[in-house]
Design a protein around this motif. Structure first.
Motif, PDB file in Angstrom:
ATOM      1  N   PHE A 108       5.538  52.406  49.520  1.00 26.87           N
ATOM      2  CA  PHE A 108       6.723  52.016  50.282  1.00 26.87           C
ATOM      3  C   PHE A 108       6.919  50.506  50.208  1.00 26.87           C
ATOM      4  CE2 PHE A 108       4.949  55.873  52.153  1.00 26.87           C
ATOM      5  CZ  PHE A 108       6.049  56.716  52.113  1.00 26.87           C
ATOM      6  N   PRO A 109       7.210  49.994  49.007  1.00 30.98           N
ATOM      7  CA  PRO A 109       7.392  48.544  48.881  1.00 30.98           C
ATOM      8  C   PRO A 109       8.558  48.077  49.758  1.00 30.98           C
ATOM      9  CG  PRO A 109       8.113  49.689  46.889  1.00 30.98           C
ATOM     10  CD  PRO A 109       7.489  50.713  47.775  1.00 30.98           C
ATOM     11  N   ASN A 110       8.508  46.846  50.131  1.00 34.31           N
ATOM     12  CA  ASN A 110       9.537  46.239  50.979  1.00 34.31           C
ATOM     13  C   ASN A 110       9.577  46.807  52.393  1.00 34.31           C
ATOM     14  OD1 ASN A 110      10.383  44.648  48.758  1.00 34.31           O
ATOM     15  ND2 ASN A 110      11.565  46.393  48.008  1.00 34.31           N
ATOM     16  N   THR A 111       8.455  47.403  52.836  1.00 33.98           N
ATOM     17  CA  THR A 111       8.344  47.830  54.223  1.00 33.98           C
ATOM     18  C   THR A 111       7.148  47.111  54.844  1.00 33.98           C
ATOM     19  OG1 THR A 111       6.889  49.720  53.767  1.00 33.98           O
ATOM     20  CG2 THR A 111       9.275  50.136  53.767  1.00 33.98           C
ATOM     21  N   GLN A 112       7.092  47.140  56.145  1.00 35.64           N
ATOM     22  CA  GLN A 112       5.987  46.537  56.880  1.00 35.64           C
ATOM     23  C   GLN A 112       5.404  47.564  57.831  1.00 35.64           C
ATOM     24  OE1 GLN A 112       8.290  43.376  58.689  1.00 35.64           O
ATOM     25  NE2 GLN A 112       7.420  41.885  57.263  1.00 35.64           N
TER      26      GLN A 112
END
Length: 146
Positions: A108-112
């Motif tokens: 889940f790139p671009n998630t935190q």
């Protein structure tokens, strides 16, 4: 004899009901040492807005710390963290097991990671896109929670 047992059980139930879920505001220096260390190592101590001690029953005590930015941290009676909820804001990655960090970054790139909860058998993680992920105690992905 059965009447005495019944009275004793009734009294115990009544007493535990009275004690159930009592909450009181305490000073952060009244937290168990483990909790104080966790906060000091992961959050600025001057960020604490309130500290609450909650007596669940005769044998169980928990603590909740609320930071100025809304982050909520829950601790068990010994001061071990059980949940960190950033309220949609990223939580410090150093409290998240490396396997979980790696899985979230890859899948889940671009998630935190905005929330993490641990129990005896698993970790539950919420990420900034709203998904809730479950991992086993070793930090291995098991499922997306509904």
């Amino acid at each position: 004899m059965n009447k005495i047992k019944t009275i004793a059980i009734t009294a115990l139930v009544a007493l535990s009901t009275i004690v159930c879920a009592q909450k009181k505001v305490i000073n952060s220096n009244q937290l168990p040492a483990n909790a104080q260390t966790f906060i000091k190592n992961n959050f600025a101590i001057n960020q604490i807005s309130s500290t609450i001690e909650e007596q669940e029953n005769l044998f169980s005590k928990e603590y909740k710390v609320i930071l100025n930015n809304g982050t909520e941290i829950e601790f068990d009676k010994s001061g071990n963290w059980e949940e960190v909820d950033g309220q949609k804001t990223a939580i410090p990655l150093k409290i998240v097991p490396r396997n979980i960090q790696n899985y979230v970054a890859k899948s889940f790139p671009n998630t935190q990671i905005v929330k993490i909860k641990k129990s005896l058998r698993k970790y539950e993680v919420e990420i900034s896109n709203g998904l809730e992920l479950e991992f086993n105690k070793k930090g291995q992905f098991t499922k997306i929670d509904d």
